[in-house]
Design an enzyme around this catalytic site. Structure first.
Site, PDB file in Angstrom:
ATOM      1  CG  ASP A 107       1.854   3.507  -5.665  1.00  0.00           C
ATOM      2  OD1 ASP A 107       2.443   4.547  -6.004  1.00  0.00           O
ATOM      3  OD2 ASP A 107       2.441   2.510  -5.186  1.00  0.00           O
ATOM      4  CG  HIS A 272       0.927   8.983  -4.326  1.00  0.00           C
ATOM      5  ND1 HIS A 272       0.777   8.655  -5.662  1.00  0.00           N
ATOM      6  CD2 HIS A 272       1.231   7.812  -3.678  1.00  0.00           C
ATOM      7  CE1 HIS A 272       0.982   7.354  -5.823  1.00  0.00           C
ATOM      8  NE2 HIS A 272       1.249   6.827  -4.635  1.00  0.00           N
TER       9      HIS A 272
END
Length: 292
Positions: A107, A272
């Site tokens: 990320d 995620h």
């Protein structure tokens, strides 16, 4: 008292004028630096780091502006530019005795890793990014109503003041919405770790917003300049992603292939927070990268 990775020692390492990073270090051998994402700290790597530390030195810092690392006021766009944060990473590794190191990021940490590898190709031996696109490509693929999946990018790109006030007013709800909404396995982020992420993020609202704001400005400028100059990532590179391309209409492997000349691209059926949801898979993929 913050949580730490079992078996790792923690250090506070000066990396720039007035900025020190909090880092957890474990294992022995060739170095691997692991950079966390949002809204997390270095603790997101706890399972993967413990696995990989069996045969190498693993360094897990909190990024500038996050966790227990320093959070300098954003006196200009450069303060939280990924170029600046990448320089922090190189300085950290050197302070720990490593001129060259492998680097993986998730990320926001993946954006820092990407910039570090472009700017310091002589220092980064291998690169892995988890569930992100380069800044230039990220903004290019967001269109129309489908872009609502990235609503927070637009909020935190606004001029200083309003985003910070809005997020601070409802910080736990704001940050929890990502921890709860982006995971494919709710049990992957256990209660004490979740509480630590919320506490750390709540205490870092201005610097987190400044990090995101940089991605709509100076980071985008840096990517555009590199694309115009034809700069590429020439070290062995691994990209692991969810299949966001199917929803947003882009070919992630092709986008990454335009940057990386030695690319392995994996699409995983996970949420995620893949390093916490499927740490064995992520560790195995990183070991395969490091063997290249």
């Amino acid at each position: 008292m913050t949580l730490e990775i079992p078996g790792f020692t923690t250090r506070r390492v000066p990396v720039a004028d007035g900025v020190s990073l909090h880092a957890a270090v474990g294992g022995q051998g060739e170095p691997l630096v692991l950079l966390h994402g949002f809204p997390q700290t270095h603790l997101m790597w706890r399972h993967v780091a413990a696995d990989l530390a069996r045969d190498r030195t693993v360094i897990c810092p909190d990024l500038r502006g996050y966790g227990a690392s320093d959070k300098p006021p954003a006196t200009g766009p450069e303060t939280y530019a990924k170029r600046t944060m990448g320089a922090d990473v190189v300085a950290l590794a050197r302070a720990l005795g490593f001129e060259r190191f492998a680097l993986a990021g998730h990320d926001r940490g993946a954006l820092v890793a990407f910039r570090t590898a472009l700017d310091h190709a002589d220092a980064v031996t291998h690169l892995a990014t988890l569930d992100v696109l380069p800044t230039l490509d990220m903004w290019d693929v967001l269109h129309g109503a489908d872009a609502q999946v990235a609503w927070h990018l637009y909020l935190m790109a606004q001029p200083a003041g309003l985003p910070e006030a809005m997020i601070a007013a409802t910080a736990d709800t704001f940050f929890a919405s990502f921890l709860d909404g982006w995971t494919g396995r709710p049990d992957a982020i256990v209660p004490d770790v979740r509480a630590e992420y919320l506490r750390a993020s709540r205490e870092a609202v201005p610097s987190i917003v400044a990090d995101y704001r940089a991605s709509a400005g100076i980071d985008l400028e840096h990517d555009r300049a590199d694309r115009a100059q034809g700069r590429t990532l020439d070290m062995p590179t691994l990209v692991i992603q969810q299949d966001w391309g199917a929803r947003l209409g882009y070919d992630a492997q092709a986008l990454w292939g335009a940057w990386a000349t030695d690319l392995v691209h994996r699409t995983l059926a996970v949420g995620h927070f893949m390093a916490e949801e499927s740490p064995g898979t992520v560790a195995a993929e990183l070991r395969a990268l490091l063997a290249r």
